[in-house]
Each structure stands twice: as structure tokens, then as C-alpha cells.
Design a protein around this motif. Sequence first.
Motif, PDB file in Angstrom:
ATOM      1  N   ARG A  57       4.312  -6.273 -14.448  1.00 12.58           N
ATOM      2  CA  ARG A  57       3.759  -6.947 -13.270  1.00 12.58           C
ATOM      3  C   ARG A  57       4.452  -6.427 -12.021  1.00 12.58           C
ATOM      4  O   ARG A  57       5.593  -6.004 -12.093  1.00 12.58           O
ATOM      5  N   PRO A  58       3.782  -6.503 -10.888  1.00  9.62           N
ATOM      6  CA  PRO A  58       4.481  -6.126  -9.659  1.00  9.62           C
ATOM      7  C   PRO A  58       5.682  -7.042  -9.441  1.00  9.62           C
ATOM      8  O   PRO A  58       5.675  -8.199  -9.869  1.00  9.62           O
ATOM      9  N   LEU A  59       6.664  -6.486  -8.780  1.00 12.98           N
ATOM     10  CA  LEU A  59       7.911  -7.210  -8.559  1.00 12.98           C
ATOM     11  C   LEU A  59       7.696  -8.420  -7.661  1.00 12.98           C
ATOM     12  O   LEU A  59       8.343  -9.453  -7.803  1.00 12.98           O
ATOM     13  N   TYR A  60       6.781  -8.271  -6.720  1.00 15.34           N
ATOM     14  CA  TYR A  60       6.503  -9.372  -5.794  1.00 15.34           C
ATOM     15  C   TYR A  60       5.090  -9.190  -5.257  1.00 15.34           C
ATOM     16  O   TYR A  60       4.497  -8.122  -5.405  1.00 15.34           O
ATOM     17  N   LEU A  61       4.575 -10.223  -4.660  1.00 15.27           N
ATOM     18  CA  LEU A  61       3.270 -10.120  -4.004  1.00 15.27           C
ATOM     19  C   LEU A  61       3.448 -10.467  -2.538  1.00 15.27           C
ATOM     20  O   LEU A  61       4.209 -11.372  -2.202  1.00 15.27           O
ATOM     21  N   LEU A  62       2.748  -9.752  -1.691  1.00 16.89           N
ATOM     22  CA  LEU A  62       2.845 -10.015  -0.259  1.00 16.89           C
ATOM     23  C   LEU A  62       1.723 -10.943   0.169  1.00 16.89           C
ATOM     24  O   LEU A  62       0.587 -10.798  -0.259  1.00 16.89           O
ATOM     25  N   ARG A  63       2.105 -11.909   1.017  1.00 15.76           N
ATOM     26  CA  ARG A  63       1.093 -12.790   1.576  1.00 15.76           C
ATOM     27  C   ARG A  63       0.658 -12.250   2.927  1.00 15.76           C
ATOM     28  O   ARG A  63      -0.454 -12.463   3.379  1.00 15.76           O
ATOM     29  N   GLY A  64       1.558 -11.530   3.554  1.00 17.69           N
ATOM     30  CA  GLY A  64       1.214 -10.954   4.840  1.00 17.69           C
ATOM     31  C   GLY A  64       2.328 -10.065   5.353  1.00 17.69           C
ATOM     32  O   GLY A  64       3.451 -10.142   4.868  1.00 17.69           O
ATOM     33  N   ARG A  65       1.986  -9.169   6.306  1.00 19.70           N
ATOM     34  CA  ARG A  65       2.997  -8.315   6.917  1.00 19.70           C
ATOM     35  C   ARG A  65       2.666  -8.201   8.388  1.00 19.70           C
ATOM     36  O   ARG A  65       1.499  -8.087   8.762  1.00 19.70           O
ATOM     37  N   TRP A  66       3.669  -8.235   9.198  1.00 17.70           N
ATOM     38  CA  TRP A  66       3.465  -8.182  10.643  1.00 17.70           C
ATOM     39  C   TRP A  66       4.387  -7.135  11.248  1.00 17.70           C
ATOM     40  O   TRP A  66       5.597  -7.154  10.992  1.00 17.70           O
ATOM     41  N   GLY A  67       3.838  -6.229  12.031  1.00 14.52           N
ATOM     42  CA  GLY A  67       4.666  -5.296  12.779  1.00 14.52           C
ATOM     43  C   GLY A  67       4.791  -3.919  12.164  1.00 14.52           C
ATOM     44  O   GLY A  67       5.430  -3.051  12.729  1.00 14.52           O
ATOM     45  N   PHE A  68       4.193  -3.709  11.002  1.00  7.29           N
ATOM     46  CA  PHE A  68       4.309  -2.398  10.374  1.00  7.29           C
ATOM     47  C   PHE A  68       3.134  -1.525  10.800  1.00  7.29           C
ATOM     48  O   PHE A  68       1.979  -1.925  10.691  1.00  7.29           O
ATOM     49  N   ILE A  69       3.474  -0.330  11.293  1.00  8.38           N
ATOM     50  CA  ILE A  69       2.415   0.553  11.775  1.00  8.38           C
ATOM     51  C   ILE A  69       1.659   1.122  10.585  1.00  8.38           C
ATOM     52  O   ILE A  69       0.454   1.054  10.494  1.00  8.38           O
ATOM     53  N   ASP A  70       2.442   1.672   9.648  1.00  4.76           N
ATOM     54  CA  ASP A  70       1.780   2.300   8.511  1.00  4.76           C
ATOM     55  C   ASP A  70       1.627   1.268   7.412  1.00  4.76           C
ATOM     56  O   ASP A  70       2.336   0.269   7.366  1.00  4.76           O
ATOM     57  N   ASP A  71       0.722   1.523   6.515  1.00  4.05           N
ATOM     58  CA  ASP A  71       0.566   0.616   5.394  1.00  4.05           C
ATOM     59  C   ASP A  71       1.467   1.082   4.271  1.00  4.05           C
ATOM     60  O   ASP A  71       1.158   2.023   3.565  1.00  4.05           O
ATOM     61  N   ALA A  72       2.604   0.420   4.147  1.00  7.07           N
ATOM     62  CA  ALA A  72       3.607   0.885   3.183  1.00  7.07           C
ATOM     63  C   ALA A  72       3.087   0.814   1.758  1.00  7.07           C
ATOM     64  O   ALA A  72       3.614   1.448   0.872  1.00  7.07           O
ATOM     65  N   SER A  73       2.034   0.040   1.537  1.00  3.82           N
ATOM     66  CA  SER A  73       1.517  -0.048   0.169  1.00  3.82           C
ATOM     67  C   SER A  73       0.971   1.311  -0.275  1.00  3.82           C
ATOM     68  O   SER A  73       0.838   1.569  -1.455  1.00  3.82           O
ATOM     69  N   ASP A  74       0.686   2.178   0.707  1.00  7.38           N
ATOM     70  CA  ASP A  74       0.259   3.526   0.341  1.00  7.38           C
ATOM     71  C   ASP A  74       1.428   4.331  -0.202  1.00  7.38           C
ATOM     72  O   ASP A  74       1.245   5.292  -0.916  1.00  7.38           O
ATOM     73  N   ARG A  75       2.635   3.951   0.209  1.00  6.13           N
ATOM     74  CA  ARG A  75       3.795   4.766  -0.177  1.00  6.13           C
ATOM     75  C   ARG A  75       4.291   4.413  -1.564  1.00  6.13           C
ATOM     76  O   ARG A  75       4.040   5.092  -2.529  1.00  6.13           O
ATOM     77  N   HIS A  76       4.996   3.281  -1.704  1.00  5.50           N
ATOM     78  CA  HIS A  76       5.487   3.051  -3.066  1.00  5.50           C
ATOM     79  C   HIS A  76       5.278   1.633  -3.561  1.00  5.50           C
ATOM     80  O   HIS A  76       6.046   1.136  -4.329  1.00  5.50           O
ATOM     81  N   HIS A  77       4.249   0.970  -3.125  1.00  2.71           N
ATOM     82  CA  HIS A  77       4.036  -0.341  -3.679  1.00  2.71           C
ATOM     83  C   HIS A  77       2.647  -0.832  -3.323  1.00  2.71           C
ATOM     84  O   HIS A  77       2.058  -0.289  -2.430  1.00  2.71           O
ATOM     85  N   PRO A  78       2.006  -1.787  -3.937  1.00  2.00           N
ATOM     86  CA  PRO A  78       2.589  -2.609  -4.995  1.00  2.00           C
ATOM     87  C   PRO A  78       2.567  -2.042  -6.403  1.00  2.00           C
ATOM     88  O   PRO A  78       3.345  -2.510  -7.210  1.00  2.00           O
ATOM     89  N   PRO A  79       1.714  -1.060  -6.771  1.00  2.00           N
ATOM     90  CA  PRO A  79       1.777  -0.708  -8.203  1.00  2.00           C
ATOM     91  C   PRO A  79       3.095  -0.037  -8.496  1.00  2.00           C
ATOM     92  O   PRO A  79       3.344   1.055  -8.024  1.00  2.00           O
ATOM     93  N   ARG A  80       3.988  -0.730  -9.213  1.00  2.00           N
ATOM     94  CA  ARG A  80       5.298  -0.184  -9.503  1.00  2.00           C
ATOM     95  C   ARG A  80       5.371   0.166 -10.964  1.00  2.00           C
ATOM     96  O   ARG A  80       4.843  -0.506 -11.774  1.00  2.00           O
TER      97      ARG A  80
END
Length: 344
Positions: free
Chosen positions: A321-344
Motif C-alpha cells: 500500500r502507499p505509505l500515505y495518502l494526500l488530502r491536499g497540497r498547497w504551494g507546490f509548483i510541480d506535481d511531485a506525484s509525477d516524481r516519486h509518489h504515490p505509487p511506491r
Amino acid sequence: MMSQINRPEASLVSTAAANHLSRGQIELSVIVPIHNENAGLKEFFARLVPVLEGLHLTYEIICVDDGSDDGSLELLLAIREQLPNLKVLSLSRNFGKDVALTAGFEHVSGAAAVPIDADLQDPPELIPQLVAKWREGFDVVYATRARRDEESLLRRFSAKYFYRLFDLITDIPIPPDTGDFRLLDRRVVDVLVRLPERTRFMKGLFAWVGFRQTAVVYDRPERHAGRTNWTYWRLWNFALDAITSFSSVPLKIWSYVGVAVSIFAFLYALFLAGLTLIRGVVVPGYASIMVAVLFLGGVQLITLGIVGEYLARVYNEVKGRPLYLLRGRWGFIDDASDRHHPPR
Ligand code: UDP
Ligand code: MG
């Protein structure tokens, strides 16, 4: 709950090139795990921000709301209006500090990262010293407390013996009296983020990665508002996670205990046989049988329990399972989910 909160702007994904630029510009990322810290947050920022401003480098503050239910998230979003460097992640529920820190690490843009507690027990004024050591070329600069007499006797006692035991049965050298407050070079953060395990004993992982490490000593003050999130039950589970993540000794010692018990039982049998030869059959023997049965029963249950502890963790890793789930993110320019999460 969800409806009161502004929609995260993360979906407005920018180009990869812009991401790269924005990431390269930030020198220091401060990561703050937050679980019900409403009472002290204002004071925390009032002390943290001047220190960061005084450093004359570009920085970001990443606050990870770890399922707070006291309005910490709403307060953070309000603070963000005046503090553009503040970025906020909100986890879908309380996942625990180590997971909150991991979520923060996965969103770091800076060349170095400093995880810090929101309760002002990690004095922000120490950050310039950490940064100075980093500039000298160290990859990890951890803050070691000179004393911890603000904590209860039981807690200090258990911490001391836990880390001693940990030291004895693993070969991960965890520096004594050190929390998560430290500076990590980006290289180290990238390695940490890539470690696949779900049971995240951060202190162990910090030590496990190695690199050039050094210490800065400080006096750990008392929590200035709110109260500690660590109950003894939670600490106990934390200790179990820590040991089972880094040592298989508890699995292995039982064969030795078994051999020892068997040898003892064999000698005792010889002794009883001798006694019977000399004295003839003595009927009473109830006590010794009960003792032996209960003792062995106990050993077997403990053994089974220990196997269970490890099995549970294997199960946990295997579930994937993913380590955590995000309910929301504020202030991030790039979408970090493209980089290394959530599929871990
Ligand atoms: N924390 C968290 N999730 C939790 C428990 C704690 O994010 O489930 C945060 C908490 O808000 C604080 C930091 O971790 O910023 C340290 O927590 P605490 O002060 O309770 O720990 P202690 O100082 O007693 O070790
Ligand atoms: Mg604290």
C-alpha cells in the motif's frame, strides 16, 4: 472538512523545465510534521522565519499536516497568505511522525533539508549552525541534546536502555540523544526517499544511509504549547518497529534459548533418574512438572509472538500500500506525484 479547505492548486501542472528551475533555486527546505499543534504554530513561525531570513538564502517551509483535528491545517493555510515560502501537505489521516517526515522529504526542492518539530523543542536558532557545518562539506549534521532532564524519569530510562539494546543487536550506529532534528544534504534525502520500506524508523534510516555525518550540541527546551503526541503504548510500538526493522536477532535467539532449556531439561532428567535409583520412586513431583510445563509454554508463546511481529511486518511490506495518502497540497509548483509518489 474537505469543503472548508481551498482546493489544492497542485493540479495546475507546469512544464518540466520550469520545475527544474524552481527546484534549483531553493537552497534550504525546512520540513515540519504537524499533528494538533494549533496552540503553538504562530509562535513557531515567529521564531523560525527570522532565523531563515537571517541566513540570506532561498528557502521553503514544508508543513506536513499529519491528520490534525484541531484546526492546525486551517491555521497553516491562513499563515500561508502572509508567508509565500510556506508549502503545505495534508495527509488524509494521522499516519505518524515518521511517515509525515517521509511525505515532506518526497516534496523537498532544496539542496538541503532540515526536519524540525513544530513544538519549538528543536530550537530554530540552531539552523545556522547546521547550515555552517553543511557548507563545510558534511552531508548530515545532526543536533545532539546536551541533556534531556525535562522528560520524565521513566521516559529517559526507557529511551536510554532502548538505544543501548538497539546498539547491541544491530550494527546501525544511532548517535545517542539525537532526535530527527538535523540537516540532510539533498543526496541523502534522495536516498531516503528511495528506500522502499513501509515501516519507517527514521532515526535508523538516517543512520543506515551513512555519508559524512557530524553533530552540533544544543539544550533541548520544553514543549512550549500543547502536549506530547507520544503515549507509552506508542513508544513501545515505535521501539518494536525500530528493532524489527533493523535486527533479526530477536528471531534467532530462540533457537539458542531452546538449546539451553533442552540441555537444562536433560541434566535435570539425569538428576531425577539418579535420585530415583538411590531413593526409589518418590510420588510428589507435581511442582516440578508444573514449573517445567509453564516455563516451556511461556517460552513457546514468546517465540511465537516474535515470529508474529516479523511476519506482520513482512505482510505490511508485501501488501504494497502507499505509505500515505494526500488530502491536499498547497504551494507546490510541480506535481511531485509525477516524481516519486504515490505509487511506491
Ligand atoms: N507529530 C506528527 N504526527 C504524529 C505525532 C507527532 O506529525 O503522529 C509531530 C508533532 O506535531 C511535532 C513532532 O511530530 O511537531 C514531535 O512530536 P512530539 O512533540 O509529540 O514528540 P516528542 O517531542 O514528545 O518526542
Ligand atoms: Mg516535542
